[in-house]
Design a protein around this motif. Sequence first.
Motif, PDB file in Angstrom:
ATOM      1  N   ASN A 145      -3.262   9.622 -13.568  1.00 48.53           N
ATOM      2  CA  ASN A 145      -3.125   9.774 -12.105  1.00 48.53           C
ATOM      3  C   ASN A 145      -3.137  11.231 -11.650  1.00 48.53           C
ATOM      4  N   GLY A 146      -4.060  12.024 -12.195  1.00 47.97           N
ATOM      5  CA  GLY A 146      -4.202  13.412 -11.770  1.00 47.97           C
ATOM      6  C   GLY A 146      -3.125  14.346 -12.278  1.00 47.97           C
ATOM      7  N   GLU A 147      -2.342  13.900 -13.260  1.00 45.69           N
ATOM      8  CA  GLU A 147      -1.291  14.734 -13.833  1.00 45.69           C
ATOM      9  C   GLU A 147      -1.433  14.771 -15.350  1.00 45.69           C
ATOM     10  N   LYS A 148      -1.051  15.902 -15.940  1.00 46.24           N
ATOM     11  CA  LYS A 148      -1.066  16.046 -17.396  1.00 46.24           C
ATOM     12  C   LYS A 148       0.336  15.781 -17.915  1.00 46.24           C
ATOM     13  N   TYR A 149       0.437  14.805 -18.794  1.00 45.69           N
ATOM     14  CA  TYR A 149       1.709  14.445 -19.408  1.00 45.69           C
ATOM     15  C   TYR A 149       1.784  15.065 -20.794  1.00 45.69           C
ATOM     16  N   SER A 183      10.503  17.909 -13.804  1.00 44.66           N
ATOM     17  CA  SER A 183       9.412  17.138 -14.405  1.00 44.66           C
ATOM     18  C   SER A 183       9.884  16.419 -15.664  1.00 44.66           C
ATOM     19  N   THR A 202       2.608  18.127 -15.530  1.00 46.35           N
ATOM     20  CA  THR A 202       2.063  19.214 -14.719  1.00 46.35           C
ATOM     21  C   THR A 202       0.915  18.678 -13.883  1.00 46.35           C
ATOM     22  N   GLN A 203       0.811  19.189 -12.680  1.00 43.69           N
ATOM     23  CA  GLN A 203      -0.255  18.795 -11.770  1.00 43.69           C
ATOM     24  C   GLN A 203      -1.558  19.443 -12.216  1.00 43.69           C
ATOM     25  N   LEU A 204      -2.646  18.671 -12.223  1.00 43.22           N
ATOM     26  CA  LEU A 204      -3.948  19.216 -12.586  1.00 43.22           C
ATOM     27  C   LEU A 204      -4.601  19.845 -11.367  1.00 43.22           C
ATOM     28  N   SER A 205      -5.424  20.835 -11.612  1.00 45.56           N
ATOM     29  CA  SER A 205      -6.150  21.446 -10.505  1.00 45.56           C
ATOM     30  C   SER A 205      -7.270  20.504 -10.069  1.00 45.56           C
ATOM     31  N   ASP A 206      -7.884  20.795  -8.941  1.00 44.92           N
ATOM     32  CA  ASP A 206      -8.969  19.965  -8.419  1.00 44.92           C
ATOM     33  C   ASP A 206     -10.206  20.018  -9.300  1.00 44.92           C
TER      34      ASP A 206
END
Length: 107
Positions: A15-19, A53, A89-93
Amino acid sequence: MAKNTHLFRVQFISNGEKYELYVREVSQGSMFGFVEVGDFVWDTHTSLVVDPSHEKLKDEFAEVTQTYIPMHSILRIDEVKKQGISKITQLSDKVTAFPNPIYTPKS
């Protein structure tokens, strides 16, 4: 019974995030196309500083004993000697998930 001493760092996208998780069990799993991870290892904070987080991860996987992650979502699996901090962490576009499934049946 001997204690499992292997420790793995599993990094994957969801979902657009790095775990980034630390687990003791990693296997191919019984479902085709999935990696099975289990026996989660959580950091026990000994200081007053709490990482939000890390707490979000603990809440998300609180009742989970095993989880199945699609192979195409896995970035990397490392066997490590020392545990780090589990985080999201949130991934960049500029980063997108792999667009196609690995296996497509022929008709």
